[in-house]
Motif scaffolding. Structure first.
Motif, short mmCIF file in Angstrom:
data_model
loop_
_atom_site.label_atom_id
_atom_site.label_comp_id
_atom_site.label_asym_id
_atom_site.label_seq_id
_atom_site.Cartn_x
_atom_site.Cartn_y
_atom_site.Cartn_z
N ILE A 49 12.83 -1.29 -9.70
CA ILE A 49 11.99 -1.51 -8.51
C ILE A 49 12.30 -2.85 -7.85
O ILE A 49 12.45 -2.92 -6.62
N ILE A 50 12.42 -3.90 -8.63
CA ILE A 50 12.68 -5.23 -8.08
C ILE A 50 14.00 -5.24 -7.30
O ILE A 50 14.06 -5.76 -6.17
N ASP A 51 15.06 -4.66 -7.87
CA ASP A 51 16.35 -4.62 -7.18
C ASP A 51 16.29 -3.75 -5.92
O ASP A 51 16.95 -4.04 -4.92
N ALA A 52 15.50 -2.69 -5.96
CA ALA A 52 15.35 -1.82 -4.79
C ALA A 52 14.69 -2.57 -3.64
O ALA A 52 15.14 -2.51 -2.49
N LYS A 53 13.62 -3.29 -3.95
CA LYS A 53 12.93 -4.06 -2.91
C LYS A 53 13.85 -5.11 -2.31
O LYS A 53 13.86 -5.33 -1.10
N ARG A 54 14.64 -5.74 -3.14
CA ARG A 54 15.59 -6.75 -2.66
C ARG A 54 16.67 -6.10 -1.78
O ARG A 54 17.02 -6.63 -0.72
N ALA A 55 17.17 -4.95 -2.20
CA ALA A 55 18.25 -4.28 -1.46
C ALA A 55 17.83 -3.90 -0.04
O ALA A 55 18.58 -4.12 0.91
#
Length: 127
Positions: A49-55
């Motif tokens: 989730i964290i990487d998705a929000k950043r992407a």
């Protein structure tokens, strides 16, 4: 995902797709499906989730494929409604990219409806 296939086929241009998936087998199936539609797809993969929000904050994507059950961070426990958290974040930041939820969970339609999303339009069942 049919909507994404139509978009790719109709516009016949290189497009950017984000796949948010932590299961290697489902990821491989999804990538194979998209690459069979067109060779002009640039795929970015994130697994939490964290990487998705950043992407999605760093780059515009023409389409987003979201797993429903995802960890908050890599190597952490699975959030049963992780996909909903991502959908809510996309809405919060007014990100309008077409979205598909890719899941094998039986209760995903109910989970999405409870969160206010049109389940019929965004479910892909895969195993």
């Amino acid at each position: 995902m049919l909507y994404l296939a139509y978009f790719i086929h109709f516009y016949r241009m290189s497009i950017e797709i984000l796949i948010i998936e932590d299961n290697p087998r489902k990821l491989e199936t999804t990538e194979r499906y998209l690459n069979n539609i067109s060779s002009d797809i640039n795929i970015t993969v994130v697994t939490c989730i964290i990487d998705a929000k950043r992407a999605v904050k760093d780059k515009y994507f023409d389409g987003i494929v979201i797993d429903m059950q995802l960890p908050m961070r890599n190597n952490s426990s699975i959030e049963r409604k992780g996909g909903v958290l991502i959908l809510q974040d996309l809405d919060l930041h007014d990100i309008k990219s077409p979205r598909c939820v890719n899941t094998s969970a039986e209760d995903t339609r109910d989970t999405l409806k409870e969160a206010g999303y049109e389940a019929e339009q965004c479910i892909i069942n895969s195993s």
